[in-house]
Design a protein around this motif. Structure first.
Motif, PDB file in Angstrom:
ATOM      1  N   ARG A  46       0.618  -1.453  -0.039  1.00 29.58           N
ATOM      2  CA  ARG A  46       0.179   0.267   0.115  1.00 29.58           C
ATOM      3  C   ARG A  46       1.414   0.915   0.282  1.00 29.58           C
ATOM      4  O   ARG A  46       2.073   0.996   0.440  1.00 29.58           O
ATOM      5  CB  ARG A  46      -1.180  -0.024   1.272  1.00 29.58           C
ATOM      6  CG  ARG A  46      -0.184   0.105   2.891  1.00 29.58           C
ATOM      7  CD  ARG A  46      -1.537   0.315   3.954  1.00 29.58           C
ATOM      8  NE  ARG A  46      -0.035  -0.238   5.168  1.00 29.58           N
ATOM      9  CZ  ARG A  46       0.254   1.049   5.391  1.00 29.58           C
ATOM     10  NH1 ARG A  46       0.279   2.181   5.437  1.00 29.58           N
ATOM     11  NH2 ARG A  46       1.584  -0.117   6.943  1.00 29.58           N
ATOM     12  N   GLN A  47       0.652   2.267  -0.136  1.00 37.97           N
ATOM     13  CA  GLN A  47       1.233   3.562  -0.109  1.00 37.97           C
ATOM     14  C   GLN A  47       0.566   3.995   1.353  1.00 37.97           C
ATOM     15  O   GLN A  47       0.029   3.901   2.095  1.00 37.97           O
ATOM     16  CB  GLN A  47       0.251   4.524  -1.255  1.00 37.97           C
ATOM     17  CG  GLN A  47       1.054   4.279  -2.378  1.00 37.97           C
ATOM     18  CD  GLN A  47       1.573   3.920  -2.871  1.00 37.97           C
ATOM     19  OE1 GLN A  47       2.244   2.632  -3.147  1.00 37.97           O
ATOM     20  NE2 GLN A  47       2.652   4.601  -2.089  1.00 37.97           N
ATOM     21  N   SER A  48       1.816   4.373   1.991  1.00 32.17           N
ATOM     22  CA  SER A  48       1.697   5.441   2.989  1.00 32.17           C
ATOM     23  C   SER A  48       0.883   6.314   3.600  1.00 32.17           C
ATOM     24  O   SER A  48       1.175   7.180   2.179  1.00 32.17           O
ATOM     25  CB  SER A  48       3.617   5.586   3.312  1.00 32.17           C
ATOM     26  OG  SER A  48       3.486   6.210   4.637  1.00 32.17           O
ATOM     27  N   THR A  49       0.070   6.140   4.119  1.00 33.06           N
ATOM     28  CA  THR A  49      -0.033   7.251   4.544  1.00 33.06           C
ATOM     29  C   THR A  49      -0.016   8.474   5.664  1.00 33.06           C
ATOM     30  O   THR A  49      -0.429  10.019   5.300  1.00 33.06           O
ATOM     31  CB  THR A  49      -1.617   7.019   6.065  1.00 33.06           C
ATOM     32  OG1 THR A  49      -0.996   6.338   7.380  1.00 33.06           O
ATOM     33  CG2 THR A  49      -2.643   6.166   5.627  1.00 33.06           C
ATOM     34  N   LEU A  50       1.295   8.724   5.840  1.00 34.92           N
ATOM     35  CA  LEU A  50       2.435   9.472   6.070  1.00 34.92           C
ATOM     36  C   LEU A  50       3.160  10.072   4.980  1.00 34.92           C
ATOM     37  O   LEU A  50       3.911  11.402   5.200  1.00 34.92           O
ATOM     38  CB  LEU A  50       2.882   8.528   7.131  1.00 34.92           C
ATOM     39  CG  LEU A  50       2.953   8.083   8.243  1.00 34.92           C
ATOM     40  CD1 LEU A  50       3.766   7.558   8.755  1.00 34.92           C
ATOM     41  CD2 LEU A  50       1.864   8.730   9.090  1.00 34.92           C
ATOM     42  N   ASP A  51       3.245   9.239   4.223  1.00 35.52           N
ATOM     43  CA  ASP A  51       3.629  10.097   2.613  1.00 35.52           C
ATOM     44  C   ASP A  51       3.279   9.227   1.933  1.00 35.52           C
ATOM     45  O   ASP A  51       3.287   7.878   1.260  1.00 35.52           O
ATOM     46  CB  ASP A  51       5.538   9.839   2.916  1.00 35.52           C
ATOM     47  CG  ASP A  51       6.552  10.410   2.020  1.00 35.52           C
ATOM     48  OD1 ASP A  51       6.174  10.369   0.666  1.00 35.52           O
ATOM     49  OD2 ASP A  51       7.620  11.047   2.566  1.00 35.52           O
ATOM     50  N   GLY A  52       3.284   9.763   0.965  1.00 36.27           N
ATOM     51  CA  GLY A  52       2.638   9.172   0.197  1.00 36.27           C
ATOM     52  C   GLY A  52       3.634   8.830  -1.349  1.00 36.27           C
ATOM     53  O   GLY A  52       2.719   8.186  -2.081  1.00 36.27           O
ATOM     54  N   SER A  53       4.323   9.003  -1.205  1.00 38.96           N
ATOM     55  CA  SER A  53       5.253   9.031  -2.276  1.00 38.96           C
ATOM     56  C   SER A  53       6.235   7.088  -2.014  1.00 38.96           C
ATOM     57  O   SER A  53       6.786   6.754  -2.982  1.00 38.96           O
ATOM     58  CB  SER A  53       6.289   9.173  -2.264  1.00 38.96           C
ATOM     59  OG  SER A  53       7.591  10.201  -0.892  1.00 38.96           O
ATOM     60  N   VAL A  54       5.646   6.756  -0.398  1.00 37.01           N
ATOM     61  CA  VAL A  54       6.583   6.141   0.053  1.00 37.01           C
ATOM     62  C   VAL A  54       5.169   4.367  -0.284  1.00 37.01           C
ATOM     63  O   VAL A  54       4.338   4.324   0.093  1.00 37.01           O
ATOM     64  CB  VAL A  54       6.990   6.343   1.011  1.00 37.01           C
ATOM     65  CG1 VAL A  54       7.473   4.557   2.015  1.00 37.01           C
ATOM     66  CG2 VAL A  54       7.765   6.852   1.816  1.00 37.01           C
ATOM     67  N   THR A  55       6.176   3.515  -0.340  1.00 37.17           N
ATOM     68  CA  THR A  55       5.724   2.058  -0.541  1.00 37.17           C
ATOM     69  C   THR A  55       5.595   1.319   0.455  1.00 37.17           C
ATOM     70  O   THR A  55       7.202   0.852   0.471  1.00 37.17           O
ATOM     71  CB  THR A  55       5.630   1.643  -1.708  1.00 37.17           C
ATOM     72  OG1 THR A  55       5.327   2.282  -2.906  1.00 37.17           O
ATOM     73  CG2 THR A  55       5.355  -0.054  -2.078  1.00 37.17           C
ATOM     74  N   VAL A  56       4.429   0.431   1.373  1.00 36.42           N
ATOM     75  CA  VAL A  56       4.863   0.162   2.073  1.00 36.42           C
ATOM     76  C   VAL A  56       4.200  -1.808   2.154  1.00 36.42           C
ATOM     77  O   VAL A  56       3.803  -1.686   1.327  1.00 36.42           O
ATOM     78  CB  VAL A  56       3.790   0.395   3.700  1.00 36.42           C
ATOM     79  CG1 VAL A  56       3.841  -0.423   4.157  1.00 36.42           C
ATOM     80  CG2 VAL A  56       4.133   2.155   3.725  1.00 36.42           C
TER      81      VAL A  56
END
Length: 106
Positions: A4-14
């Motif tokens: 998913r995409q991080s809710t803290l930083d949308g440029s980061v994939t988790v």
């Protein structure tokens, strides 16, 4: 695994490893703690050990780990600075419980 995409930083994939998952990322978690940052690729990726839920850890714990790993993307290898960057992310996202968990590490 959940991706998913991080809710803290949308440029980061988790990538969250789940109970029963197998493979190289799971093997790396065995030697790297509760999460790690994937470096050396264009995409910004962090891996979090979601199996910690089975050990009674809360969503706040997992979010704190995610924030810490994103902190590494921002500041590099320094653990304390990654915690500080993670705390800033969490406070900006209004996630004080997770921020408190990281603050306790300082």
């Amino acid at each position: 695994m959940q991706v998913r995409q991080s809710t803290l930083d949308g440029s980061v994939t988790v990538i969250e490893v789940e109970t029963g998952d197998r493979g190289p990322m799971v093997d790396l978690l065995e030697t790297r703690g509760h999460g790690f940052t994937v470096l050396g690729i264009e995409q910004r990726v962090v891996v979090v050990d979601g199996r910690l839920r089975d050990q009674g850890k809360t969503p706040h714990h997992l979010l704190a780990i995610e924030a810490h790993e994103i902190g590494h993307l921002q500041v590099g290898d320094d653990e304390r600075e990654a915690d500080r960057a993670g705390i800033r992310l969490l406070m900006n996202a209004r996630k004080p419980m997770a921020a408190r968990l990281l603050r306790a590490r300082l």
